[in-house]
Design a protein around this motif. Structure first.
Motif, PDB file in Angstrom:
ATOM      1  N   TYR A 205      32.403  32.727  57.869  1.00 43.25           N
ATOM      2  CA  TYR A 205      31.966  33.046  56.507  1.00 43.25           C
ATOM      3  C   TYR A 205      32.745  34.257  55.982  1.00 43.25           C
ATOM      4  O   TYR A 205      33.259  34.239  54.847  1.00 43.25           O
ATOM      5  CB  TYR A 205      30.462  33.336  56.469  1.00 43.25           C
ATOM      6  N   LEU A 206      32.839  35.306  56.781  1.00 38.01           N
ATOM      7  CA  LEU A 206      33.539  36.522  56.350  1.00 38.01           C
ATOM      8  C   LEU A 206      35.009  36.248  56.050  1.00 38.01           C
ATOM      9  O   LEU A 206      35.541  36.687  55.019  1.00 38.01           O
ATOM     10  CB  LEU A 206      33.418  37.606  57.421  1.00 38.01           C
ATOM     11  N   THR A 207      35.667  35.523  56.945  1.00 40.68           N
ATOM     12  CA  THR A 207      37.101  35.296  56.754  1.00 40.68           C
ATOM     13  C   THR A 207      37.370  34.317  55.614  1.00 40.68           C
ATOM     14  O   THR A 207      38.371  34.446  54.902  1.00 40.68           O
ATOM     15  CB  THR A 207      37.745  34.784  58.051  1.00 40.68           C
ATOM     16  N   GLN A 208      36.486  33.361  55.420  1.00 34.31           N
ATOM     17  CA  GLN A 208      36.690  32.410  54.333  1.00 34.31           C
ATOM     18  C   GLN A 208      36.539  33.087  52.973  1.00 34.31           C
ATOM     19  O   GLN A 208      37.183  32.683  51.993  1.00 34.31           O
ATOM     20  CB  GLN A 208      35.698  31.246  54.468  1.00 34.31           C
ATOM     21  N   ASN A 209      35.706  34.123  52.908  1.00 32.93           N
ATOM     22  CA  ASN A 209      35.454  34.813  51.650  1.00 32.93           C
ATOM     23  C   ASN A 209      36.342  36.042  51.436  1.00 32.93           C
ATOM     24  O   ASN A 209      36.646  36.394  50.295  1.00 32.93           O
ATOM     25  CB  ASN A 209      33.988  35.229  51.560  1.00 32.93           C
ATOM     26  N   TYR A 210      36.738  36.706  52.518  1.00 30.84           N
ATOM     27  CA  TYR A 210      37.462  37.975  52.380  1.00 30.84           C
ATOM     28  C   TYR A 210      38.791  37.992  53.120  1.00 30.84           C
ATOM     29  O   TYR A 210      39.452  39.023  53.169  1.00 30.84           O
ATOM     30  CB  TYR A 210      36.567  39.131  52.875  1.00 30.84           C
ATOM     31  N   GLY A 211      39.188  36.864  53.684  1.00 33.45           N
ATOM     32  CA  GLY A 211      40.468  36.776  54.359  1.00 33.45           C
ATOM     33  C   GLY A 211      40.369  37.126  55.834  1.00 33.45           C
ATOM     34  O   GLY A 211      39.484  37.872  56.272  1.00 33.45           O
ATOM     35  N   GLU A 212      41.297  36.581  56.613  1.00 29.84           N
ATOM     36  CA  GLU A 212      41.292  36.772  58.063  1.00 29.84           C
ATOM     37  C   GLU A 212      41.413  38.235  58.454  1.00 29.84           C
ATOM     38  O   GLU A 212      40.875  38.682  59.466  1.00 29.84           O
ATOM     39  CB  GLU A 212      42.448  35.980  58.674  1.00 29.84           C
TER      40      GLU A 212
ATOM     41  N   ASP B 203      23.467  25.547  53.253  1.00 33.34           N
ATOM     42  CA  ASP B 203      24.423  24.758  52.488  1.00 33.34           C
ATOM     43  C   ASP B 203      25.756  24.708  53.234  1.00 33.34           C
ATOM     44  O   ASP B 203      26.733  25.370  52.868  1.00 33.34           O
ATOM     45  CB  ASP B 203      24.611  25.378  51.096  1.00 33.34           C
ATOM     46  N   LYS B 204      25.813  23.916  54.278  1.00 35.59           N
ATOM     47  CA  LYS B 204      26.987  23.852  55.156  1.00 35.59           C
ATOM     48  C   LYS B 204      28.240  23.367  54.443  1.00 35.59           C
ATOM     49  O   LYS B 204      29.352  23.570  54.927  1.00 35.59           O
ATOM     50  CB  LYS B 204      26.702  22.924  56.350  1.00 35.59           C
ATOM     51  N   SER B 205      28.062  22.714  53.294  1.00 38.82           N
ATOM     52  CA  SER B 205      29.220  22.174  52.589  1.00 38.82           C
ATOM     53  C   SER B 205      30.190  23.269  52.157  1.00 38.82           C
ATOM     54  O   SER B 205      31.361  22.991  51.867  1.00 38.82           O
ATOM     55  CB  SER B 205      28.756  21.389  51.354  1.00 38.82           C
ATOM     56  N   LEU B 206      29.732  24.508  52.117  1.00 35.87           N
ATOM     57  CA  LEU B 206      30.585  25.610  51.684  1.00 35.87           C
ATOM     58  C   LEU B 206      31.594  26.016  52.750  1.00 35.87           C
ATOM     59  O   LEU B 206      32.623  26.613  52.438  1.00 35.87           O
ATOM     60  CB  LEU B 206      29.720  26.810  51.279  1.00 35.87           C
ATOM     61  N   PHE B 207      31.301  25.713  54.005  1.00 28.28           N
ATOM     62  CA  PHE B 207      32.223  26.025  55.093  1.00 28.28           C
ATOM     63  C   PHE B 207      33.358  25.008  55.132  1.00 28.28           C
ATOM     64  O   PHE B 207      33.143  23.814  54.889  1.00 28.28           O
ATOM     65  CB  PHE B 207      31.510  26.013  56.440  1.00 28.28           C
ATOM     66  N   THR B 208      34.536  25.476  55.495  1.00 29.83           N
ATOM     67  CA  THR B 208      35.689  24.587  55.621  1.00 29.83           C
ATOM     68  C   THR B 208      35.404  23.454  56.597  1.00 29.83           C
ATOM     69  O   THR B 208      35.755  22.299  56.354  1.00 29.83           O
ATOM     70  CB  THR B 208      36.925  25.373  56.073  1.00 29.83           C
ATOM     71  N   ASN B 209      34.770  23.777  57.734  1.00 30.06           N
ATOM     72  CA  ASN B 209      34.436  22.770  58.740  1.00 30.06           C
ATOM     73  C   ASN B 209      32.944  22.464  58.744  1.00 30.06           C
ATOM     74  O   ASN B 209      32.373  22.078  59.772  1.00 30.06           O
ATOM     75  CB  ASN B 209      34.856  23.255  60.135  1.00 30.06           C
ATOM     76  N   GLY B 210      32.307  22.631  57.586  1.00 30.01           N
ATOM     77  CA  GLY B 210      30.855  22.517  57.525  1.00 30.01           C
ATOM     78  C   GLY B 210      30.299  21.179  57.958  1.00 30.01           C
ATOM     79  O   GLY B 210      29.178  21.101  58.464  1.00 30.01           O
ATOM     80  N   SER B 211      31.062  20.102  57.788  1.00 34.62           N
ATOM     81  CA  SER B 211      30.560  18.786  58.189  1.00 34.62           C
ATOM     82  C   SER B 211      30.362  18.692  59.696  1.00 34.62           C
ATOM     83  O   SER B 211      29.643  17.805  60.173  1.00 34.62           O
ATOM     84  CB  SER B 211      31.514  17.690  57.722  1.00 34.62           C
ATOM     85  N   ASN B 212      30.989  19.594  60.448  1.00 36.16           N
ATOM     86  CA  ASN B 212      30.842  19.608  61.902  1.00 36.16           C
ATOM     87  C   ASN B 212      29.710  20.518  62.372  1.00 36.16           C
ATOM     88  O   ASN B 212      29.446  20.608  63.567  1.00 36.16           O
ATOM     89  CB  ASN B 212      32.144  20.073  62.556  1.00 36.16           C
ATOM     90  N   TYR B 213      29.053  21.206  61.428  1.00 30.87           N
ATOM     91  CA  TYR B 213      27.986  22.132  61.788  1.00 30.87           C
ATOM     92  C   TYR B 213      26.626  21.446  61.640  1.00 30.87           C
ATOM     93  O   TYR B 213      26.417  20.683  60.688  1.00 30.87           O
ATOM     94  CB  TYR B 213      28.011  23.375  60.901  1.00 30.87           C
TER      95      TYR B 213
END
Length: 562
Positions: free
Chosen positions: A338-345, A390-400
């Protein structure tokens, strides 16, 4: 699979956890965990719940750290159980301390030198029957993976791992030492052991360390039949990042360090996803009750014929929970995503750099980094909590997996409270909500207005995720004043998910109520205002005492208490 957690948990980190939860009898805990029966992985597996994935025992490194911190509290019996784990496999310590995974004193130790590592091992050709011996082919695989991991993780801009020049036994050079020995029978993939402060300019609180890995990864617990190199890859990616972490600070929150090390597995090897086992298994919520119901289809990731429990089932456990429940910290790598997706690696590197400036106050350091980006830890945590559903917000959310919904009710008469929360009841008979934790409740066919109020320790945040039946969710942040607020059902809503969090990084004991009907606004009495100021002053006083307590403590050196 988690690789035996790096021993970076200092006195301060442990005090954080003790202060936030409850005092721990470390003598009893260490003795129970390190008793000889834990040398049998079969016994460990037999003791696991049928609802839990069969996984190796994962407690070694934090236990060793705790042992150093609380050494004066330990009985001689417990110290005797701990001492062997504090030895390098090549150690020449007293024979009565030599465990099975330490090399025999007369053994010839082979060394394979790569660009950045010195790999110590017993050659299988020389010791064909040696339990700790490794083949040249295996050693080459380890060497290749180590350099591959080094290249990737160092390319991210992290400072180099401190050399062990000052160590009494530095393995024969400054290159990072890796030892191969038979850890499988004891249930460990590997671990990183800090030895002492490196005292580097700019990173005075960091430590140098060494790594220990299994010598073949052929034990059944490693699940390596499909590809024996896979456990090596994820283990090294995880453990070497612990070595990098240690270079910045020896005293940070154990859970955050595990979360970031588990996240790093995805960064280095994005196609392996071994860490999914700590999330639980994806399932289809056919009846819409927000939790797994027997008979609903699920993705049986490990082929054991049942849906397994993972971190997604324990949102009520604090973000810094460590093995309460078991292995929850590993599944929380999604917090780092979540942190890296929103604020960068690079935000994770910034946090570790901040740790090196202000050791021991992990969440204050995280908050400082977020404030530089115009955010606060409290606000960011609540946003992360909404992503938890709301897992859809994660890049790999379908796997969560779907996060656990505490309760589900229908219509305008829905009413929820912390006192009646099944999840919170499982934590305490007084049902408080702990710091940095979330409870999800669901209203099917909501109608009319609802009131929310909170009290006690902590800081409440409420977000309502509104489902209009379109497959996407609308996030509605409910403004709270004095811990209270209202929410009115929007037209067309078919479901509402309440995301109720205690966003305080320290304070526990938050109680709350959510029910139909909107109470009229009332002005607090003078006494109420005085009480509020008293609570605030008490909290400030407690925080000062806590910080003062940290300042007078010193982390132990590698030789202390041995």
């Amino acid at each position: 699979m988690r690789r035996g957690i790096a021993v970076f948990v200092s006195m301060v980190s442990l005090l954080w956890q003790v202060g936030a939860h409850a005092a721990i009898d470390w003598d009893a805990k260490l003795r129970a965990e390190l008793q000889p029966q834990h040398a049998s992985i079969a016994a460990g597996i037999a003791a696991l719940s049928t609802e839990t994935t069969v996984q190796p025992i994962r407690h070694l490194s934090p236990l060793l750290a705790a042992a150093r911190v609380h050494w004066s509290e330990l009985s001689e019996e417990t110290r005797a159980l701990v001492r062997p784990w504090m030895l390098r496999p090549t150690s020449s310590g007293p024979s009565y301390e030599k465990p099975a995974w330490v090399y025999p004193p007369t053994a010839t130790v082979s060394v394979r030198v790569t660009a950045h590592f010195r790999i110590h091992f017993l050659d299988k050709q020389t010791y064909p029957n040696g339990a700790n011996a490794a083949t040249q082919l295996f050693v080459k695989s380890v060497a290749d993976v180590l350099e591959e991991v080094w290249a990737k993780e160092n390319s991210l801009g992290y400072a180099a791992v401190p050399p062990d020049t000052a160590a009494l036994d530095n393995g024969g050079g400054d290159a990072y030492d890796v030892y191969l020995t038979n850890l499988g029978p004891d249930g460990y993939y590997g671990y990183v052991q800090p030895e002492d402060y490196s005292n580097e300019l700019g990173r005075p609180h960091g430590a140098y360390s060494y790594m220990v890995l299994d010598n073949d990864y052929t034990d059944p617990i490693f699940n390596s039949a499909a590809d024996p190199v896979l456990p090596i890859k994820v283990t090294v990616a995880h453990e070497y990042f612990h070595a990098i972490q240690l270079g910045y600070s020896l005293g940070e929150d154990a859970a955050f360090a595990e979360q970031t090390a588990t996240w790093m597995e995805d960064v280095v090897y994005p196609d392996i996803h071994d860490n999914y086992q700590y999330l639980g298994e994806v399932y289809t919520d056919i009846d819409g009750n927000g939790r797994y119901t027997a008979g609903e289809p699920y993705a049986d990731r490990n082929g054991n014929g049942r849906r397994d429990v993972g971190s997604s089932n324990y949102p009520e456990a604090p973000l810094d929970a460590f093995d309460e429940p078991k292995r929850v910290q590993y599944g929380r790598f999604v917090w780092i995503h979540y942190l890296t997706q929103n604020y960068g690696e690079a935000v994770i590197r910034s946090i570790w750099e901040q740790f090196s400036k202000s050791p021991g106050d992990s969440y204050a350091a995280i908050n400082a980094v977020l404030q530089a980006k115009g955010k606060t830890l409290a606000r960011v945590y609540q946003d992360y909590a909404t992503w938890g559903y709301d897992k859809s917000l994660f890049t790999n959310g379908s796997n969560y997996p779907l996060v656990l919904v505490d309760r589900s009710q229908s219509g305008s008469s829905a009413a929820f409270s912390s006192q009646e929360s099944p999840a919170l009841k499982s934590l305490s008979s007084t049902t408080p909500q702990l710091h940095l934790s979330t409870v999800y409740s669901q209203i099917v066919n909501p109608s009319g207005g609802y009131s929310f109020s909170s009290s006690g320790g902590g800081t409440a945040e409420l977000t309502v995720l509104v489902d209009y039946g379109s497959g996407s969710l609308q996030h509605q942040i409910v403004t709270l004043s004095g811990g209270s607020g209202t929410w009115v059902t929007p037209s067309g809503a078919v479901k509402a998910i309440l995301v109720i969090s205690n966003v305080s990084a320290f304070n526990n004991g938050m109680s709350w109520n959510f029910s139909s009907g909107i109470a009229p606004a009332t002005k607090k009495s003078g006494k109420g205002e005085i009480d509020a100021w008293f609570v605030l002053l008490l909290a400030m006083s407690s925080a000062f005492c806590y910080r003062r307590r940290i300042q007078v403590l010193q982390a132990p050196s590698s030789t202390q208490a041995l």
